[in-house]
Design an enzyme around this catalytic site. Structure first.
Site, short mmCIF file in Angstrom:
data_model
loop_
_atom_site.label_atom_id
_atom_site.label_comp_id
_atom_site.label_asym_id
_atom_site.label_seq_id
_atom_site.Cartn_x
_atom_site.Cartn_y
_atom_site.Cartn_z
N SER A 62 7.09 -7.39 -4.14
CA SER A 62 6.79 -7.24 -2.72
C SER A 62 7.25 -8.50 -1.97
O SER A 62 8.40 -8.88 -2.08
CB SER A 62 5.30 -6.95 -2.53
OG SER A 62 5.05 -6.45 -1.23
N ASP A 201 6.75 0.11 -2.97
CA ASP A 201 6.37 -1.25 -3.35
C ASP A 201 6.18 -1.44 -4.85
O ASP A 201 5.48 -0.67 -5.50
CB ASP A 201 5.07 -1.61 -2.63
CG ASP A 201 4.80 -3.09 -2.56
OD1 ASP A 201 4.75 -3.73 -3.62
OD2 ASP A 201 4.63 -3.61 -1.44
#
EC number: 3.1.1.-
Length: 355
Positions: A62, A201
């Site tokens: 991320s 993600d």
């Protein structure tokens, strides 16, 4: 090619920098690394020190993945800190909810789409690594976890450090960065044209990528480190002040239905990320303990005080929150670099080039 004299005693040692996910809290991560650069420059009387030059592999998830790509691209932590601090408010703009019914207003927004537009994030990433740069342009090995929504499997973007790799070298860094940071409910899934796939993600599978970094050494880095053992691997893991996320017993007992317990999915996403982060850390520590190498894992993070928890969130980029994050990162760097010899040891000799 034989090792230069300064590397001979390190020929089997592998140093990994592992950066956790955490949205706006990534400012804590990069501020900590930036302060380490400042400390070392001051102590050694040098200029142009870059933390990324001292690791054989940089892995991140991320926001940690975005920062990992920036460091591997050759940027200093201070350059990335400057960019992220200036742009965080555009990535996570303050939500202008009415005074009454803010929760319902937020849920209404989520019902129509993600909370945030990905364009400011893409612009920020481009300012860090460019729009056309690919994995072939990186100066350090990189490992970036994502979730391929089109195949239903985890996918890891990597530099071509394995002679058999033929795919990722041509992938644009901005695609990998947007893929690993496309947190459900916060951002829309990222579509990568080159792979004809949608991504979410990487924090859904490895919010702390330290364990998969260790695994990478003995799988796709084995050509470069054929004699390395687990005890030769040293990992510096930097968190984002977000190790634990749990629901209160009263919430679990008193809420009914999906909306009551999970809202529009945010709490479910955060719970999944926090749980797998703890799982990966536990597996890593167990592996190191098995090889009597528990000291090879250096973790830099802090627990958020209860009174500050509501202010330091994944998507709070207010001026006060950013100042708090940066201050905590700098303070922890100063404290740990002074007393933790294992931390200082990561930065004694630059890593060997992998190309």
């Amino acid at each position: 090619m034989p090792n230069p004299p300064e590397y001979e005693h390190l020929k089997n040692q592998v140093r990994i920098l592992s950066l956790n996910g955490g949205g706006a809290r990534g400012l804590f991560t990069i501020s900590l690394l930036a302060e380490i650069e400042r400390i070392i420059e001051e102590k050694q009387g040098i200029n142009g020190f870059k933390v990324g030059d001292y690791f054989d592999l940089i892995t991140g998830t991320s926001i940690g993945g975005i920062l990992a790509l920036g460091l591997a691209y050759g940027k200093s932590a201070r350059e990335l800190e400057d960019v992220f601090r200036k742009q965080a408010g555009y990535i996570f703009p303050e939500q202008k909810y009415p005074r009454f019914f803010p929760v319902f207003r937020r849920r209404y927004r989520l019902a129509r789409g993600p909370l945030y537009d990905s364009k400011p994030l893409a612009k920020t990433i481009a300012s860090m690594v460019g729009e056309e740069s690919t994995f072939n342009d990186l100066k350090c090995r990189v490992l970036i976890p994502t979730v391929n929504l089109s195949t239903g499997k985890p996918q890891f973007f990597k530099t071509p450090h394995n002679p058999e790799f033929h795919r990722d070298g041509r992938i644009k860094l901005i695609d990998a960065a947007l893929a690993t940071s496309a947190a459900p409910t916060y951002f829309a899934p990222h579509y990568c044209v080159d792979l004809d796939s949608y991504f979410a993600d990487g924090g859904l599978v490895a919010n702390n990528p330290s364990f998969i970094g260790l695994h990478e050494v003995f799988r796709d880095m084995a050509t470069d480190f054929p004699e390395a053992k687990v005890s030769d691997v040293k990992i510096l893991n930097v968190g984002t002040l977000g190790e634990e996320y749990s629901l209160s017993p009263s919430s679990l007992a008193g809420k009914s239905g999906y909306l009551g317990l999970w809202g529009m999915g945010e709490r479910l996403v955060l719970s999944a990320m926090a749980a797998n982060q703890e799982l990966h850390k536990a597996m890593l520590l167990r592996e190191f303990a098995t090889h009597d190498a528990i000291g090879n894992f250096v973790r830099l993070d802090n627990n958020i005080p209860h009174e500050a928890a509501s202010d330091i969130t994944l998507d709070n980029a207010s001026a006060s929150s950013l100042s708090n994050l940066a201050s905590r990162g700098r303070q922890l760097a100063t404290e740990e670099f002074t007393k933790n010899k294992a931390l200082a040891d990561f930065f004694k000799v630059p890593a060997r080039k992998f190309k």
